[in-house]
Design an enzyme around this catalytic site. Sequence first.
Site, PDB file in Angstrom:
ATOM      1  CE  LYS A  13      -3.477  -2.719   2.358  1.00 24.78           C
ATOM      2  NZ  LYS A  13      -2.597  -3.852   2.749  1.00 24.78           N
ATOM      3  CG  ASP A  34       4.238   1.437  19.782  1.00 22.62           C
ATOM      4  OD1 ASP A  34       3.868   0.263  19.708  1.00 22.62           O
ATOM      5  OD2 ASP A  34       3.511   2.373  20.183  1.00 22.62           O
ATOM      6  CB  CYS A  71      -6.635  -8.499   5.542  1.00 12.85           C
ATOM      7  SG  CYS A  71      -5.313  -8.934   6.687  1.00 12.85           S
TER       8      CYS A  71
END
Lengths: 319, 149
Positions: A125, A170, A244
């Site tokens: 992406k 993070d 997903c």
Amino acid sequence: MKPEMKPAFRERMEKLLTEKKDFEAFEKIIHIPPRNYVRCNTLKISEKELFERLSKKWTVEQPFPEHPEIMLIQNELQPGELGNAIEHVLGYYYIQEVCSMMSVIALKPEPGEFVLDLCASPGSKTTQIAAGMQGSGTLIANDVRMDRIAILAANLERCGVTNSIVTRNDGVQLAEKFGRNNIKFDKILLDAPCSGEGTLRSSARTFQMWNPKVLKSFSRMQKKLLACSLKALKAGGTLVYSTCTHAPEEDEEVVDFALKNFPVELEEVKLPLKTRPGITSWDEKTFSPEVKKCHRIYPQDNDSEGFFVARLRLKEEVK
Amino acid sequence: MNIRFIKSNEKRKILESLNDQFGISELPYLLISTGNERIRAFSGSLSKEEIEELGKIARVELIGTYFLKEEGLYRLSFDSPLLIKDEIKKNIVEINDEQFHDWIRGFDIQIEAPQGVVVIRYNGDFIGCGKSNGKTIYNYVPKDRRLKK
């Protein structure tokens, strides 16, 4: 031996796909490998030129007239054949499942924008965003682990992305810091780590690895990531949230959390695949009716993998 | 990340050398030295100062793309000729099918070529740079970009 759905997963999917025929179609297709899609990398070659080149070796289709960059290879291919083609080596295309292209189509990155891809690796992406930006503006591509950064970096290199800055942090902490330091983005892609229920066709391991306990912990993490990301978004900016997975705890519940706690609205998005609206209740929880604007992508609807996409607009800056 | 922004007078000198070597007359990038004589190219909108600010709050691993390496002469990375293909006008070596077969699998190729760094072209595609001694071009295709069979 054919991997099977765990009973608890089957039960959940039957609750989501209430029509028997629909569930049967789902059950059938998850055992068939996904079709071979590639995305033309317009940073290096035009769609027309790539289509002509690939058509000399394979039967290629451009199934979506509005998205000529998406190409479907119809041939049965040898393992590794797509990755070992010279056009792939030169970065002319990226091997990417069609439903995973939907997040960036929803994000619609433009040249000149300041864009954050918070969970960027392996870079499918990210490179798609970069193609939309055509080398201008700045794309911050973040991931947390060094091994994942290495894969991301290799893909950015291969695709000729020159306007990116790769960071290793993070995601929650980084987005928080951006917000605190008043570094605000035009657009953010939050393609969140998830339980991966949509990837059964390409990864049979998911059948074994699926565990109902992780859904709630993923959901908690996804809400944190989303909350912090909104603090790093400009007023009027766009955030695309995608996963997903089909699990409502990780999809509509997360979007509903944003709608109830932040000045955001869901936007209608036109995607080139058949999608279904988000669901408004699950497991005795009721979500805002707005979540119907989210997109559920089921494998049996498009002969693809499974996916979830929502586009949020921030109405006013979050401090 | 250990980086140094290349100043405009230094960039001018690099561009002069690249012009001598390959005919390159324009590099629309911010150039960044990352040690090991490697130079990266960044086309993004953030200024040097903004990137430095970013570095104070985030662990920056990479900026832009690996573009060239200084080894006496400049050797372009595998991908950079593809990014500035219209700019490359000199020291291009066209190879045939057989030479391509070897080159993209990581082998040196026997071919008469100007001495020094040359850009390899096959069927219109730039496929990296090599170093020529006049008779042999030594292969610099990165391992992860070679064809496997």
